[in-house]
Design a protein around this motif. Structure first.
Motif, PDB file in Angstrom:
ATOM      1  N   LEU A 119      26.341  34.518  38.916  1.00 47.48           N
ATOM      2  CA  LEU A 119      27.314  34.590  39.997  1.00 47.48           C
ATOM      3  C   LEU A 119      28.591  35.168  39.415  1.00 47.48           C
ATOM      4  CD1 LEU A 119      26.864  31.270  41.961  1.00 47.48           C
ATOM      5  CD2 LEU A 119      25.660  33.426  42.133  1.00 47.48           C
ATOM      6  N   GLY A 120      29.286  35.910  40.244  1.00 44.33           N
ATOM      7  CA  GLY A 120      30.571  36.442  39.797  1.00 44.33           C
ATOM      8  C   GLY A 120      31.697  35.674  40.436  1.00 44.33           C
ATOM      9  N   SER A 121      32.868  35.869  39.888  1.00 39.87           N
ATOM     10  CA  SER A 121      34.071  35.377  40.528  1.00 39.87           C
ATOM     11  C   SER A 121      34.427  36.424  41.585  1.00 39.87           C
ATOM     12  CB  SER A 121      35.159  35.304  39.460  1.00 39.87           C
ATOM     13  OG  SER A 121      36.111  34.375  39.805  1.00 39.87           O
ATOM     14  N   THR A 122      34.826  35.997  42.789  1.00 39.89           N
ATOM     15  CA  THR A 122      35.065  37.021  43.811  1.00 39.89           C
ATOM     16  C   THR A 122      36.451  36.933  44.437  1.00 39.89           C
ATOM     17  OG1 THR A 122      34.018  35.648  45.504  1.00 39.89           O
ATOM     18  CG2 THR A 122      32.632  37.299  44.442  1.00 39.89           C
ATOM     19  N   VAL A 123      36.977  38.118  44.732  1.00 36.22           N
ATOM     20  CA  VAL A 123      38.255  38.259  45.426  1.00 36.22           C
ATOM     21  C   VAL A 123      37.937  38.881  46.772  1.00 36.22           C
ATOM     22  CG1 VAL A 123      40.480  39.439  45.405  1.00 36.22           C
ATOM     23  CG2 VAL A 123      39.420  38.725  43.245  1.00 36.22           C
ATOM     24  N   LYS A 124      38.492  38.302  47.851  1.00 38.52           N
ATOM     25  CA  LYS A 124      38.227  38.858  49.178  1.00 38.52           C
ATOM     26  C   LYS A 124      39.532  39.051  49.932  1.00 38.52           C
ATOM     27  CE  LYS A 124      36.213  37.309  53.399  1.00 38.52           C
ATOM     28  NZ  LYS A 124      35.454  36.297  54.077  1.00 38.52           N
ATOM     29  N   LYS A 125      39.750  40.262  50.427  1.00 39.23           N
ATOM     30  CA  LYS A 125      40.868  40.511  51.352  1.00 39.23           C
ATOM     31  C   LYS A 125      40.273  41.212  52.554  1.00 39.23           C
ATOM     32  CE  LYS A 125      44.713  39.533  48.904  1.00 39.23           C
ATOM     33  NZ  LYS A 125      46.119  39.335  48.912  1.00 39.23           N
ATOM     34  N   GLY A 126      39.975  40.495  53.606  1.00 32.63           N
ATOM     35  CA  GLY A 126      39.314  41.098  54.757  1.00 32.63           C
ATOM     36  C   GLY A 126      37.987  41.697  54.344  1.00 32.63           C
ATOM     37  N   ASP A 127      37.827  42.995  54.617  1.00 33.28           N
ATOM     38  CA  ASP A 127      36.557  43.658  54.288  1.00 33.28           C
ATOM     39  C   ASP A 127      36.437  44.033  52.821  1.00 33.28           C
ATOM     40  OD1 ASP A 127      35.016  43.849  56.732  1.00 33.28           O
ATOM     41  OD2 ASP A 127      36.697  45.042  57.485  1.00 33.28           O
ATOM     42  N   LEU A 128      37.537  43.900  52.088  1.00 34.26           N
ATOM     43  CA  LEU A 128      37.465  44.233  50.656  1.00 34.26           C
ATOM     44  C   LEU A 128      36.915  43.050  49.867  1.00 34.26           C
ATOM     45  CD1 LEU A 128      38.301  46.206  48.292  1.00 34.26           C
ATOM     46  CD2 LEU A 128      40.348  44.801  48.097  1.00 34.26           C
ATOM     47  N   LYS A 129      35.948  43.320  49.018  1.00 34.51           N
ATOM     48  CA  LYS A 129      35.470  42.271  48.122  1.00 34.51           C
ATOM     49  C   LYS A 129      35.342  42.832  46.718  1.00 34.51           C
ATOM     50  CE  LYS A 129      33.105  38.922  49.461  1.00 34.51           C
ATOM     51  NZ  LYS A 129      32.060  38.190  50.178  1.00 34.51           N
ATOM     52  N   ILE A 130      35.866  42.101  45.741  1.00 28.67           N
ATOM     53  CA  ILE A 130      35.772  42.529  44.344  1.00 28.67           C
ATOM     54  C   ILE A 130      35.011  41.456  43.589  1.00 28.67           C
ATOM     55  CG2 ILE A 130      37.079  43.116  42.251  1.00 28.67           C
ATOM     56  CD1 ILE A 130      39.459  43.793  44.100  1.00 28.67           C
ATOM     57  N   GLY A 131      33.947  41.868  42.894  1.00 27.68           N
ATOM     58  CA  GLY A 131      33.176  40.929  42.073  1.00 27.68           C
ATOM     59  C   GLY A 131      33.597  41.071  40.615  1.00 27.68           C
TER      60      GLY A 131
END
Ligand SMILES: C[C@@]1(CC(=O)O)C2=NC(=C\c3[nH]c(c(CCC(=O)O)c3CC(=O)O)Cc3[nH]c(c(CC(=O)O)c3CCC(=O)O)/C=C3\N/C(=C\2)[C@@H](CCC(=O)O)[C@]3(C)CC(=O)O)/[C@H]1CCC(=O)O
Ligand SMILES: NC(=O)c1ccc[n+]([C@@H]2O[C@H](COP(=O)([O-])OP(=O)(O)OC[C@H]3O[C@@H](n4cnc5c(N)ncnc54)[C@H](O)[C@@H]3O)[C@@H](O)[C@H]2O)c1
Length: 193
Positions: A119-131
């Motif tokens: 599993l990754g750590s995830t950042v979400k801003k609306g439709d943006l997701k960064i793994g």
């Protein structure tokens, strides 16, 4: 192997048949991570004892099945992804090769050498997701990078994405010309914000 060789993919967990074995602290963490990304995630949880916290977490999710009993081999039938999160490492060692033979991708709590994926750590801003992955070196650093990006990414990220989608839909011409315009629009975005 130099650097991080892991290949990142973004999975549609609402149409993935997921089995989580173990319903304690770690099982709850994994189910929590899945549901945080998509509350529609299709998960079956099998555990001898399912914690009150986990029961509460899934109480309003009719697509989640709770099986409060020991693991049985038939539980693997029809699954796409498997999470092993019991407090019995021997059981994990036993299940993993069988799951592999059946084409299942498996994550085993606390046991990187048995994992097909992390599993990754995830950042979400609306439709943006960064793994974020540190190749298992330091989940703590992954957490810090997540916090940094959450803080630093502009609040108007979703607005920008919506605008870009609109511009993209309106643009005529070939792909090369479209990319030129979209590159121009986004060039200074992070510098300005
Ligand atoms: C993304 C996240 C999701 C999640 O699973 O929750 C995640 N770990 C998180 C947090 C976290 N985990 C641990 C700590 C305590 C401090 C520390 O060890 O740093 C913290 C930090 C904290 O909680 O503050 C303990 C730990 N984790 C693993 C081991 C075993 C080992 O390294 O051998 C041990 C030692 C257990 C022990 O010693 O008892 C292994 C893995 N953990 C991974 C993911 C994969 C690699 C991800 C990557 O490449 O970065 C991998 C390889 C497998 C996997 O689990 O998929 C979440 C991100 C943070 C966030 O977003 O908030
Ligand atoms: N607790 C932590 O902070 C932590 C952190 C990282 C890794 N780990 C590791 O992760 C693993 C799980 O830890 P935990 O804290 O979630 O344990 P836990 O005791 O809270 O939960 C274990 C779960 O496994 C279930 N279980 C045991 N045997 C089973 C079987 N045969 N069939 C079905 N379910 C079965 C139990 O009923 C329970 O739901 C351990 O190996 C632990 O070392 C724990």
């Amino acid at each position: 192997m130099e650097g991080n060789p892991l290949f990142p993919i973004f999975v549609k967990v609402d149409q993935t048949n997921i089995l989580v074995v173990g319903g304690g602290f770690v099982g709850t963490e994994k189910v929590g991570a899945l549901l945080k990304n998509d509350p529609r995630a299709a998960i079956t949880i099998v555990a001898r004892d399912i914690s009150a916290e986990l029961k509460q977490l899934v109480a309003d999710k009719p697509q989640i099945r709770l099986l409060e009993r020991p693991f049985m081999w038939d539980d693997l039938d029809g699954r796409d992804l498997l999470f092993l999160a019991t407090d019995n490492p021997k059981l994990h060692e036993e299940i993993k090769p069988v799951a592999k033979k059946r084409g299942l991708l498996t994550n085993v709590a606390d046991t990187p050498h048995l994992c097909d994926f992390y599993l990754g750590s995830t950042v979400k801003k609306g439709d943006l997701k960064i793994g974020i992955s540190t190749n298992g070196k330091s989940p703590t650093l992954a957490k810090r990078i997540k916090e940094f990006l959450n803080e630093e990414l502009p609040d108007n990220t979703q607005q920008l994405l919506d605008n870009l989608r609109e511009i993209r839909d309106r643009l005529k011409g070939n792909l090369e010309e479209k990319i030129k315009v979209l590159d121009g629009v986004t060039e200074d975005w992070l510098k300005k914000n």
